[in-house]
Write a protein that holds these residues in place. Structure first.
Motif, mmCIF file in Angstrom:
data_model
loop_
_atom_site.group_PDB
_atom_site.id
_atom_site.type_symbol
_atom_site.label_atom_id
_atom_site.label_comp_id
_atom_site.label_asym_id
_atom_site.label_seq_id
_atom_site.Cartn_x
_atom_site.Cartn_y
_atom_site.Cartn_z
ATOM 1 N N MET A 109 -7.812 29.034 24.122
ATOM 2 C CA MET A 109 -6.605 28.345 24.520
ATOM 3 C C MET A 109 -6.190 27.412 23.387
ATOM 4 O O MET A 109 -6.999 26.669 22.850
ATOM 5 N N SER A 110 -4.922 27.452 23.032
ATOM 6 C CA SER A 110 -4.419 26.594 21.958
ATOM 7 C C SER A 110 -4.266 25.159 22.449
ATOM 8 O O SER A 110 -4.236 24.899 23.655
ATOM 9 N N LEU A 111 -4.143 24.262 21.495
ATOM 10 C CA LEU A 111 -3.951 22.855 21.837
ATOM 11 C C LEU A 111 -2.661 22.668 22.637
ATOM 12 O O LEU A 111 -2.629 21.917 23.608
ATOM 13 N N ALA A 112 -1.601 23.362 22.250
ATOM 14 C CA ALA A 112 -0.329 23.254 22.967
ATOM 15 C C ALA A 112 -0.479 23.724 24.415
ATOM 16 O O ALA A 112 0.084 23.124 25.332
ATOM 17 N N GLU A 113 -1.255 24.781 24.620
ATOM 18 C CA GLU A 113 -1.488 25.271 25.989
ATOM 19 C C GLU A 113 -2.281 24.262 26.798
ATOM 20 O O GLU A 113 -2.012 24.060 27.987
ATOM 21 N N THR A 114 -3.226 23.602 26.162
ATOM 22 C CA THR A 114 -4.003 22.572 26.842
ATOM 23 C C THR A 114 -3.119 21.399 27.222
ATOM 24 O O THR A 114 -3.181 20.902 28.346
ATOM 25 N N VAL A 115 -2.283 20.958 26.292
ATOM 26 C CA VAL A 115 -1.377 19.836 26.557
ATOM 27 C C VAL A 115 -0.425 20.193 27.699
ATOM 28 O O VAL A 115 -0.115 19.347 28.540
ATOM 29 N N ASP A 116 0.012 21.448 27.765
ATOM 30 C CA ASP A 116 0.911 21.885 28.840
ATOM 31 C C ASP A 116 0.266 21.762 30.218
ATOM 32 O O ASP A 116 0.964 21.660 31.222
ATOM 33 N N THR A 163 5.565 14.165 30.414
ATOM 34 C CA THR A 163 6.938 14.662 30.334
ATOM 35 C C THR A 163 7.026 15.638 29.158
ATOM 36 O O THR A 163 6.129 15.698 28.309
ATOM 37 N N ASP A 164 8.121 16.370 29.092
ATOM 38 C CA ASP A 164 8.327 17.281 27.959
ATOM 39 C C ASP A 164 8.374 16.505 26.647
ATOM 40 O O ASP A 164 7.859 16.970 25.625
ATOM 41 N N GLU A 165 8.956 15.311 26.666
ATOM 42 C CA GLU A 165 9.034 14.481 25.462
ATOM 43 C C GLU A 165 7.648 14.025 25.019
ATOM 44 O O GLU A 165 7.349 13.996 23.825
ATOM 45 N N GLN A 166 6.803 13.671 25.966
ATOM 46 C CA GLN A 166 5.439 13.273 25.634
ATOM 47 C C GLN A 166 4.653 14.451 25.065
ATOM 48 O O GLN A 166 3.912 14.295 24.095
ATOM 49 N N ARG A 167 4.825 15.616 25.655
ATOM 50 C CA ARG A 167 4.152 16.819 25.139
ATOM 51 C C ARG A 167 4.575 17.096 23.698
ATOM 52 O O ARG A 167 3.743 17.387 22.845
ATOM 53 N N GLU A 168 5.871 16.998 23.437
ATOM 54 C CA GLU A 168 6.370 17.228 22.084
ATOM 55 C C GLU A 168 5.774 16.204 21.110
ATOM 56 O O GLU A 168 5.371 16.548 19.996
ATOM 57 N N CYS A 169 5.714 14.956 21.522
ATOM 58 C CA CYS A 169 5.171 13.910 20.662
ATOM 59 C C CYS A 169 3.686 14.154 20.388
ATOM 60 O O CYS A 169 3.229 14.001 19.255
ATOM 61 N N ILE A 170 2.940 14.552 21.398
ATOM 62 C CA ILE A 170 1.517 14.850 21.206
ATOM 63 C C ILE A 170 1.354 15.986 20.209
ATOM 64 O O ILE A 170 0.525 15.916 19.295
ATOM 65 N N GLU A 171 2.157 17.030 20.356
ATOM 66 C CA GLU A 171 2.077 18.157 19.422
ATOM 67 C C GLU A 171 2.439 17.721 18.003
ATOM 68 O O GLU A 171 1.779 18.104 17.031
ATOM 69 N N ASN A 172 3.485 16.890 17.866
ATOM 70 C CA ASN A 172 3.873 16.382 16.547
ATOM 71 C C ASN A 172 2.781 15.500 15.953
ATOM 72 O O ASN A 172 2.501 15.563 14.749
#
Length: 118
Positions: free
Chosen positions: A1-8, A14-23
């Motif tokens: 599982m990728s990090l982005a999938e884990t964060v999801d 929120t979607d904004e928090q997910r984007e910030c974590i990925e960035n």
């Protein structure tokens, strides 16, 4: 599982928090690479220092957001400032690792600043 999938899978984000974590995670990786490449070159000391600061701050900020820390917005501001300073420094160097940093960090700074103002 990728990090982005884990964060999801973290329902409270929120979607904004997910984007910030990925960035933040991307910034951490690219800054670790850049800092490592700069080691030993006296002309790259400031670049290496800033990259190490950003890597530490973005890694910590991603973890704070993932766990819903009340200190996340305070850290987000420091993270944004460090990303901006590092991007500016890296843009002064021709090395590929510096150019990648200069390209990646402004987006991280922007999403961190949004988190600081949320």
């Amino acid at each position: 599982m990728s990090l982005a999938e884990t964060v999801d899978k973290i329902d409270s984000l929120t979607d904004e928090q997910r984007e910030c974590i990925e960035n933040c995670n991307e910034a951490t990786e690219v800054c670790e690479w850049c800092a490592d490449e700069c080691l030993g070159d006296p002309d790259m000391e400031e670049c290496a220092r800033l990259c190490r600061d950003v890597a530490d701050l973005t890694s910590l900020h991603a973890r704070f957001m993932a766990r819903g820390s009340e200190y996340s917005s305070t850290l987000a501001e420091a993270c944004a400032e460090a990303c901006e300073a590092c991007a500016e420094e890296c843009s002064n160097h021709d090395a590929e690792h510096c150019q990648v940093c200069a390209e990646v960090l402004p987006e991280c700074a922007e999403t961190c600043r949004e988190m600081a103002n949320a």
